[in-house]
Design an enzyme around this catalytic site. Structure first.
Site, PDB file in Angstrom:
ATOM      1  N   ARG A 151      15.101   6.118  38.555  1.00 60.14           N
ATOM      2  CA  ARG A 151      15.466   5.379  37.326  1.00 60.14           C
ATOM      3  C   ARG A 151      16.770   5.872  36.696  1.00 60.14           C
ATOM      4  O   ARG A 151      16.938   5.793  35.472  1.00 60.14           O
ATOM      5  CB  ARG A 151      14.346   5.458  36.262  1.00 60.14           C
ATOM      6  CG  ARG A 151      13.017   4.845  36.610  1.00 60.14           C
ATOM      7  CD  ARG A 151      13.080   3.346  36.836  1.00 60.14           C
ATOM      8  NE  ARG A 151      13.261   3.034  38.236  1.00 60.14           N
ATOM      9  CZ  ARG A 151      12.276   2.936  39.131  1.00 60.14           C
ATOM     10  NH1 ARG A 151      11.046   3.084  38.748  1.00 60.14           N
ATOM     11  NH2 ARG A 151      12.509   2.661  40.385  1.00 60.14           N
ATOM     12  N   SER A 200       7.386   0.052  31.711  1.00 61.32           N
ATOM     13  CA  SER A 200       6.986   1.454  31.539  1.00 61.32           C
ATOM     14  C   SER A 200       7.855   2.141  30.486  1.00 61.32           C
ATOM     15  O   SER A 200       9.084   2.106  30.567  1.00 61.32           O
ATOM     16  CB  SER A 200       7.112   2.211  32.858  1.00 61.32           C
ATOM     17  OG  SER A 200       6.162   1.717  33.765  1.00 61.32           O
ATOM     18  N   GLU A 272      11.728   6.165  29.748  1.00 59.65           N
ATOM     19  CA  GLU A 272      12.443   5.346  30.734  1.00 59.65           C
ATOM     20  C   GLU A 272      13.251   4.273  30.005  1.00 59.65           C
ATOM     21  O   GLU A 272      14.335   3.908  30.429  1.00 59.65           O
ATOM     22  CB  GLU A 272      11.432   4.685  31.685  1.00 59.65           C
ATOM     23  CG  GLU A 272      12.088   3.817  32.733  1.00 59.65           C
ATOM     24  CD  GLU A 272      11.123   3.326  33.802  1.00 59.65           C
ATOM     25  OE1 GLU A 272      10.224   4.105  34.206  1.00 59.65           O
ATOM     26  OE2 GLU A 272      11.262   2.169  34.214  1.00 59.65           O
TER      27      GLU A 272
HETATM   28  C1  FAD Z   1       6.707  -6.458  32.476  1.00 54.80           C
HETATM   29  C2  FAD Z   1       7.795  -5.512  32.929  1.00 54.80           C
HETATM   30  C3  FAD Z   1       7.686  -4.878  34.163  1.00 54.80           C
HETATM   31  C4  FAD Z   1       8.680  -3.994  34.580  1.00 54.80           C
HETATM   32  N1  FAD Z   1       8.536  -3.378  35.802  1.00 54.80           N
HETATM   33  C5  FAD Z   1       9.517  -2.559  36.230  1.00 54.80           C
HETATM   34  C6  FAD Z   1       9.422  -1.927  37.524  1.00 54.80           C
HETATM   35  O1  FAD Z   1       8.475  -2.119  38.277  1.00 54.80           O
HETATM   36  N2  FAD Z   1      10.444  -1.112  37.899  1.00 54.80           N
HETATM   37  C7  FAD Z   1      11.530  -0.878  37.098  1.00 54.80           C
HETATM   38  O2  FAD Z   1      12.434  -0.131  37.502  1.00 54.80           O
HETATM   39  N3  FAD Z   1      11.633  -1.449  35.870  1.00 54.80           N
HETATM   40  C8  FAD Z   1      10.672  -2.277  35.433  1.00 54.80           C
HETATM   41  N4  FAD Z   1      10.783  -2.854  34.197  1.00 54.80           N
HETATM   42  C9  FAD Z   1      11.968  -2.544  33.351  1.00 54.80           C
HETATM   43  C10 FAD Z   1      13.157  -3.527  33.589  1.00 54.80           C
HETATM   44  O3  FAD Z   1      12.694  -4.664  34.254  1.00 54.80           O
HETATM   45  C11 FAD Z   1      14.271  -2.872  34.395  1.00 54.80           C
HETATM   46  O4  FAD Z   1      14.721  -1.677  33.779  1.00 54.80           O
HETATM   47  C12 FAD Z   1      15.489  -3.786  34.576  1.00 54.80           C
HETATM   48  O5  FAD Z   1      16.397  -3.172  35.459  1.00 54.80           O
HETATM   49  C13 FAD Z   1      16.189  -4.086  33.258  1.00 54.80           C
HETATM   50  O6  FAD Z   1      17.255  -5.002  33.518  1.00 54.80           O
HETATM   51  P1  FAD Z   1      17.992  -5.723  32.310  1.00 54.80           P
HETATM   52  O7  FAD Z   1      19.038  -6.603  32.879  1.00 54.80           O
HETATM   53  O8  FAD Z   1      17.000  -6.380  31.415  1.00 54.80           O
HETATM   54  O9  FAD Z   1      18.669  -4.492  31.582  1.00 54.80           O
HETATM   55  P2  FAD Z   1      18.694  -4.194  30.018  1.00 54.80           P
HETATM   56  O10 FAD Z   1      17.320  -3.910  29.554  1.00 54.80           O
HETATM   57  O11 FAD Z   1      19.452  -5.264  29.314  1.00 54.80           O
HETATM   58  O12 FAD Z   1      19.545  -2.848  29.998  1.00 54.80           O
HETATM   59  C14 FAD Z   1      19.007  -1.664  30.539  1.00 54.80           C
HETATM   60  C15 FAD Z   1      20.151  -0.648  30.675  1.00 54.80           C
HETATM   61  O13 FAD Z   1      21.096  -1.173  31.628  1.00 54.80           O
HETATM   62  C16 FAD Z   1      22.374  -1.277  31.016  1.00 54.80           C
HETATM   63  N5  FAD Z   1      23.008  -2.496  31.548  1.00 54.80           N
HETATM   64  C17 FAD Z   1      22.536  -3.764  31.538  1.00 54.80           C
HETATM   65  N6  FAD Z   1      23.373  -4.588  32.177  1.00 54.80           N
HETATM   66  C18 FAD Z   1      24.413  -3.817  32.604  1.00 54.80           C
HETATM   67  C19 FAD Z   1      25.614  -4.072  33.330  1.00 54.80           C
HETATM   68  N7  FAD Z   1      25.931  -5.277  33.769  1.00 54.80           N
HETATM   69  N8  FAD Z   1      26.446  -3.033  33.568  1.00 54.80           N
HETATM   70  C20 FAD Z   1      26.151  -1.780  33.130  1.00 54.80           C
HETATM   71  N9  FAD Z   1      25.033  -1.464  32.445  1.00 54.80           N
HETATM   72  C21 FAD Z   1      24.173  -2.478  32.193  1.00 54.80           C
HETATM   73  C22 FAD Z   1      22.123  -1.360  29.524  1.00 54.80           C
HETATM   74  O14 FAD Z   1      23.257  -0.919  28.793  1.00 54.80           O
HETATM   75  C23 FAD Z   1      20.923  -0.450  29.386  1.00 54.80           C
HETATM   76  O15 FAD Z   1      21.345   0.895  29.329  1.00 54.80           O
HETATM   77  C24 FAD Z   1       9.804  -3.746  33.757  1.00 54.80           C
HETATM   78  C25 FAD Z   1       9.912  -4.407  32.517  1.00 54.80           C
HETATM   79  C26 FAD Z   1       8.936  -5.281  32.111  1.00 54.80           C
HETATM   80  C27 FAD Z   1       9.099  -5.976  30.779  1.00 54.80           C
END
Ligand code: FAD
Length: 290
Positions: A151, A200, A272
């Protein structure tokens, strides 16, 4: 920010800009003149303070929202949805993508978080990834230069991931379909998709402590409610927004869990999720960096 995050929580952003091309993004970053900013994907891993986030928030769209399959790779833009990428890989019978089944978010967010399962992260599939630096330079990095770990990735926080080439070798379509269906079934059965959450909350502490959900469970916090937020009964590492949760409710549950875990097991859980717009003492209470 409540409307832009999966948690449906959070006050306003100082400024918000959505950029659809490399040129627009470079110009947008330049206009900030070196000031700090936040990059938002789908907000599936971000909790924003009730007071909001003072820094400008930027996100990607347009030309960054693309997924293109090639013979044994796939090119995906930073704004592409992980579900689109994974769905395309499954439909085309590409092997090795089930670890991202039912993970909400964008490719950019997935690269920053090294999203995936306990064993596999997105960087395990990266041939190269591209990012725009605050100075407007487009840099290309390979996985071994990025220092990916569970992560996390060792690349500057201010880099904006604009896209990646990912390994997607052909597999046996029937077997691919089966492993994806099984992974999705497991996730939907054991985790919480029907209420807003960030997935998580804590990283797994590992070692003899095991999974974070088990630690939270052992200290009696499964099902705990504060205001409109609840540590879910189904998965003790999820905190759901029951409808009118505030960021303060979520942070209270996190701080209380962390305190109890330290008291009972002598370890400090590490979040996380990313927390934006909080005071230093609030961040310290949940073990988060600013
Ligand atoms: C129901 C549920 C289940 C999930 N299951 C998992 C799982 O199994 N495994 C897992 O790893 N995660 C899981 N997650 C968490 C989430 O899905 C991941 O962390 C995902 O990668 C977040 O992506 P996002 O685009 O929404 O990022 P955001 O939440 O918008 O941002 C997260 C981080 O990434 C940075 N960021 C976003 N976009 C960029 C970019 N283009 N360039 C640089 N930095 C950027 C942000 O600044 C922030 O620090 C889950 C979440 C939910 C709600």
């Amino acid at each position: 920010m409540a409307s832009l995050t999966r948690y449906r929580i959070g006050g306003p952003a100082g400024r918000y800009g959505r950029f659809g091309s490399h040129a627009d993004l470079a110009a947008g970053l330049e206009s900030l003149e070196g000031a700090a900013y936040r990059v938002l994907g789908w907000g599936a891993n971000v909790l924003v303070s009730d007071r909001g986030v003072p820094e400008p928030v930027i996100s990607l769209s347009g030309e960054f929202d693309c997924v293109e399959m090639a013979a044994d790779t796939v090119d995906a833009g930073g704004a592409a949805g992980l579900p689109t990428l994974v769905g395309d890989a499954r439909r085309e019978g590409r092997a090795g993508w089930e670890f991202l089944e039912a993970v909400p978010g964008t490719v950019g967010g997935g690269l920053r978080m090294n999203a995936g399962s306990a064993e596999t992260g997105l960087w395990d599939r990266v041939v190269w990834a591209e990012a725009l630096t605050p100075a407007g330079d487009l840099v290309r990095v390979q996985a071994e230069e990025a220092g990916p770990a569970y992560r996390s990735v060792q690349l500057p926080e201010e880099w904006v991931f604009t896209g990646a080439r990912l390994a997607a070798p052909p597999g046996d379509p029937a077997a691919v379909n089966e492993v994806h269906a099984e992974r999705r079934r497991l996730k939907v059965e054991t985790q919480v998709y029907e209420l807003p959450s960030c997935g998580s909350i804590w990283k797994n502490p590992g070692g003899s402590h095991g999974s974070a959900w088990a630690v939270v469970d052992r200290v009696g916090m499964r099902g705990a409610v504060r205001g409109g937020a609840q540590i879910t009964e189904r998965h003790a590492n999820f905190i759901a927004n029951l409808g009118d949760a505030t960021a303060a409710d979520v942070v209270w549950l996190m701080a209380e869990t962390r305190r109890r875990v330290h008291e009972a097991e002598g370890i400090w859980l590490e979040p996380e999720i990313r927390l934006w717009g909080f005071e230093p003492e609030e961040l310290v209470s949940v073990g988060a960096a600013s």
